[in-house]
Design a protein around this motif. Structure first.
Motif, short mmCIF file in Angstrom:
data_model
loop_
_atom_site.label_atom_id
_atom_site.label_comp_id
_atom_site.label_asym_id
_atom_site.label_seq_id
_atom_site.Cartn_x
_atom_site.Cartn_y
_atom_site.Cartn_z
N LYS A 157 108.27 7.65 7.73
CA LYS A 157 109.37 8.53 7.35
C LYS A 157 109.17 9.80 7.39
N PHE A 158 108.07 10.28 7.27
CA PHE A 158 107.71 12.20 7.50
C PHE A 158 108.06 12.27 8.89
N ASN A 159 107.73 11.27 9.76
CA ASN A 159 107.85 11.57 11.27
C ASN A 159 109.25 11.72 11.71
N GLU A 160 110.15 11.20 10.77
CA GLU A 160 111.63 11.31 11.29
C GLU A 160 111.96 12.87 11.31
N GLU A 161 111.39 13.57 10.38
CA GLU A 161 111.55 14.95 10.67
C GLU A 161 110.66 15.71 11.09
N TYR A 162 109.53 15.46 11.11
CA TYR A 162 108.33 15.95 12.12
C TYR A 162 107.66 15.14 13.00
N PRO A 163 108.42 15.02 13.94
CA PRO A 163 107.76 13.88 14.94
C PRO A 163 106.44 14.31 15.65
N ASP A 164 106.22 15.86 15.64
CA ASP A 164 105.22 16.34 16.41
C ASP A 164 103.72 16.52 15.58
N ILE A 165 103.90 15.77 14.44
CA ILE A 165 102.72 16.07 13.44
C ILE A 165 102.29 14.57 13.40
N ASN A 166 101.15 14.41 13.98
CA ASN A 166 100.62 12.82 13.69
C ASN A 166 99.60 13.09 12.37
N VAL A 167 99.87 12.09 11.61
CA VAL A 167 99.25 12.05 10.49
C VAL A 167 98.36 10.51 10.25
N GLU A 168 97.16 10.78 10.05
CA GLU A 168 96.39 9.52 9.85
C GLU A 168 95.62 9.59 8.51
N PHE A 169 96.08 8.34 7.80
CA PHE A 169 95.51 7.98 6.37
C PHE A 169 94.19 7.12 6.63
N LYS A 170 93.14 7.90 6.21
CA LYS A 170 91.59 7.31 6.35
C LYS A 170 90.94 7.33 5.04
N ASP A 191 99.45 24.78 7.85
CA ASP A 191 100.87 24.86 7.90
C ASP A 191 101.43 23.26 8.08
N ALA A 192 101.11 22.66 8.75
CA ALA A 192 101.43 21.29 8.90
C ALA A 192 101.02 20.23 7.62
N ALA A 193 100.04 20.61 7.11
CA ALA A 193 99.66 20.10 5.71
C ALA A 193 100.79 20.34 4.81
N LYS A 194 100.86 21.57 4.56
CA LYS A 194 101.92 22.05 3.57
C LYS A 194 103.30 21.21 3.68
N LYS A 195 103.68 21.09 4.96
CA LYS A 195 105.03 20.37 5.54
C LYS A 195 104.71 18.96 4.66
N PHE A 196 103.50 18.12 4.85
CA PHE A 196 103.44 17.09 4.37
C PHE A 196 103.45 16.86 2.75
N LEU A 197 102.87 17.94 2.21
CA LEU A 197 102.81 18.02 0.82
C LEU A 197 104.18 18.15 0.21
N GLN A 198 104.97 19.16 0.93
CA GLN A 198 106.39 19.35 0.69
C GLN A 198 107.25 18.16 0.65
N PHE A 199 107.21 17.32 1.50
CA PHE A 199 107.87 16.13 1.86
C PHE A 199 107.44 15.27 0.44
N MET A 200 106.32 15.47 0.04
CA MET A 200 105.68 14.72 -1.15
C MET A 200 106.55 14.84 -2.32
N THR A 201 107.33 16.15 -2.62
CA THR A 201 107.58 16.54 -3.56
C THR A 201 109.35 16.30 -3.82
N THR A 202 109.68 15.54 -2.62
CA THR A 202 111.13 15.04 -2.50
C THR A 202 111.35 14.10 -3.30
N GLU A 203 112.78 13.72 -3.35
CA GLU A 203 113.29 12.59 -4.19
C GLU A 203 113.20 11.33 -3.26
N GLU A 204 113.34 11.77 -1.83
CA GLU A 204 113.15 10.55 -0.82
C GLU A 204 111.75 10.09 -1.04
N PHE A 205 110.79 10.89 -1.16
CA PHE A 205 109.63 10.24 -1.18
C PHE A 205 109.02 9.61 -2.50
N GLY A 206 109.67 10.17 -3.45
CA GLY A 206 109.40 9.53 -4.87
C GLY A 206 110.19 8.22 -5.08
#
Length: 422
Positions: A58-71, A320-335
């Motif tokens: 879902k995050f990559n729909e807005e930020y396709p150039d940021i590859n995120v790996e959950f480890k 900067d990229a990490a802040k974008k992901f955390l910003q996404f985590m404050t949204t109603e969409e993420f919640g």
């Protein structure tokens, strides 16, 4: 002919060097690639990997150039792995913070990046933000979820035996005896793992020490853990052992969970994060819960706390990229997505779930909550006061400590570091 071969070989080497140089320039020092930046997320929630993949998608729909790996790392190994990495100047870009003292200690040690200017933080109540706010009063984490502890119960067993949710402590004790007489283990709890005991005390204790009024008084230094109210909460835990499984001293988390989802035990005093685990183990399980009824004429309570926040590694090269992901985590969409996928209560205010049980827990949080006192306020000290009550309760269940001795040890621990009690 030999001269021609030598020239060809030199040309071939030159081509290899050019290709290598191009490859090096495609991957910068910030950990990115020719497709963009790569972010890593560290967590102890190995069971959430599939759900996070959906969040990342879902995050990559807005930020396709940021590859995120959950480890994620194993729950029991996460703290050690994370602390070792941070002390070496490494670690994941985004860090899943343990709530309150452990996370705040990382902030105070300089391992985390302040979230100055991050939009969306102003929507959280101050008590929610406090779980990841440094002693410098700066915010270091985006709150993820509100966890609850309560008494889960098997609806089919209650219906079979003809039981209803108890409204008073006396009804609760009678209910336990009825279940025992019908051949069920009333309460699926073991004492092998100390954290289960501070958790159980967090559920049952407020029914005896008076919930929020006592919390306010003890945190202000106006009462002590040796008070009659607190000692009665320890005595209640001791009294309940008659309703635990046989050989409860040797039972850990996996054992008591299995007893509950297989129907050997009727009730399970644990946290909201277990909902999806229990359903996966037994899709036929009809799961209910009730707030703990008071023994002192107060309202029933459900115990709550902020169970983790997400922060940025101060040594990350992808801030900067990490802040974008955390910003996404404050949204109603993420919640909304979080409640649907994880079946947990979002820390974002106003988010409702389409899951009836989770939604009921959310409403109980709004109306009947009391803090998990040992985690929220008394996780400091060395060993911590939270760890002290766990060890002392284990000793009580082994017959080595009296409830009064447990209360005395908790008071001594808190006095050693908590200023209002000194």
């Amino acid at each position: 002919m030999k001269k021609m071969k030598a020239i060809s070989f030199v040309a071939f080497l030159s081509l290899i060097l050019v290709i290598s140089a191009c490859s090096s320039s495609d991957t910068g020092s910030d950990g990115g690639s020719e497709d963009g930046t790569t972010l890593t997320i560290g967590s102890w929630r190995t069971e959430d990997k599939a759900s996070y993949e959906k969040v990342i998608e879902k995050f990559n729909e807005e930020y396709p150039d940021i590859n995120v790996e959950f480890k994620p790392s194993k729950n029991t190994e996460y703290n050690t792995i994370l602390n070792t990495a941070l002390q070496s100047g490494e670690g994941p870009d985004i860090i899943h913070l343990r709530p309150y003292t452990p996370g705040i200690e990382l902030a105070d040690a300089g391992y985390l990046e302040p979230l100055d200017g991050l939009e969306g933080l102003d929507q959280y109540p101050e008590e929610t933000l406090a779980a990841s706010k440094g002693t410098d009063d700066k915010q270091y984490g985006v709150p993820l979820n509100i966890s609850t502890t309560q008494m889960f119960y098997n609806k089919k067993i209650f219906e079979e035996v003809g039981l209803e949710e108890p409204k008073t402590w006396e009804e609760f004790m009678t209910l336990n005896k009825t279940l025992q007489d019908e051949g069920y283990t009333p309460i699926s709890l073991g004492t092998k793992e100390g954290w289960l005991l501070s958790l159980a005390h967090g559920i049952i204790g407020p029914a005896h020490y008076g919930a929020n009024e006592f919390v306010d008084n003890i945190t202000a230094g106006e009462t002590e853990f040796t008070s009659d109210e607190f000692k009665s909460s320890i005595e209640a835990l001791d009294e309940l052992k008659q309703f635990f499984p046989e050989n409860y001293e040797g039972l850990g988390m996996e054992d008591i969970r299995t007893m509950f989802f297989t129907g050997d035990a009727a009730m399970f005093p644990l946290g909201s994060w277990e909902i999806e685990v229990l359903r996966e183990m037994n899709p036929e399980l009809e799961l209910g819960f009730f707030p703990m009824p008071s023994a002192v004429g107060k309202e029933p309570t459900i115990t709550t706390w902020v169970d983790g926040s997400y922060a940025i590694n101060a040594n990350s090269e992808n801030k900067d990229a990490a802040k974008k992901f955390l910003q996404f985590m404050t949204t109603e969409e993420f919640g909304t997505m979080f409640t649907e996928e994880f079946k947990m209560i979002s820390a974002i205010p106003g988010i409702e779930s389409d899951d009836e049980l989770v939604n009921s827990l959310g409403k109980a949080v709004e109306e009947q909550s009391t803090p998990y006192m040992m985690l929220v306020h008394f996780a400091g000290g060395n060993p911590s006061t939270k760890a002290t009550i766990e060890t002392e309760l284990q000793g009580m269940y082994l017959g080595e400590r009296s409830p009064e001795e447990v209360a005395n040890a908790v008071q001594d621990s808190a006095k050693s570091w908590y200023e209002p009690l000194k």
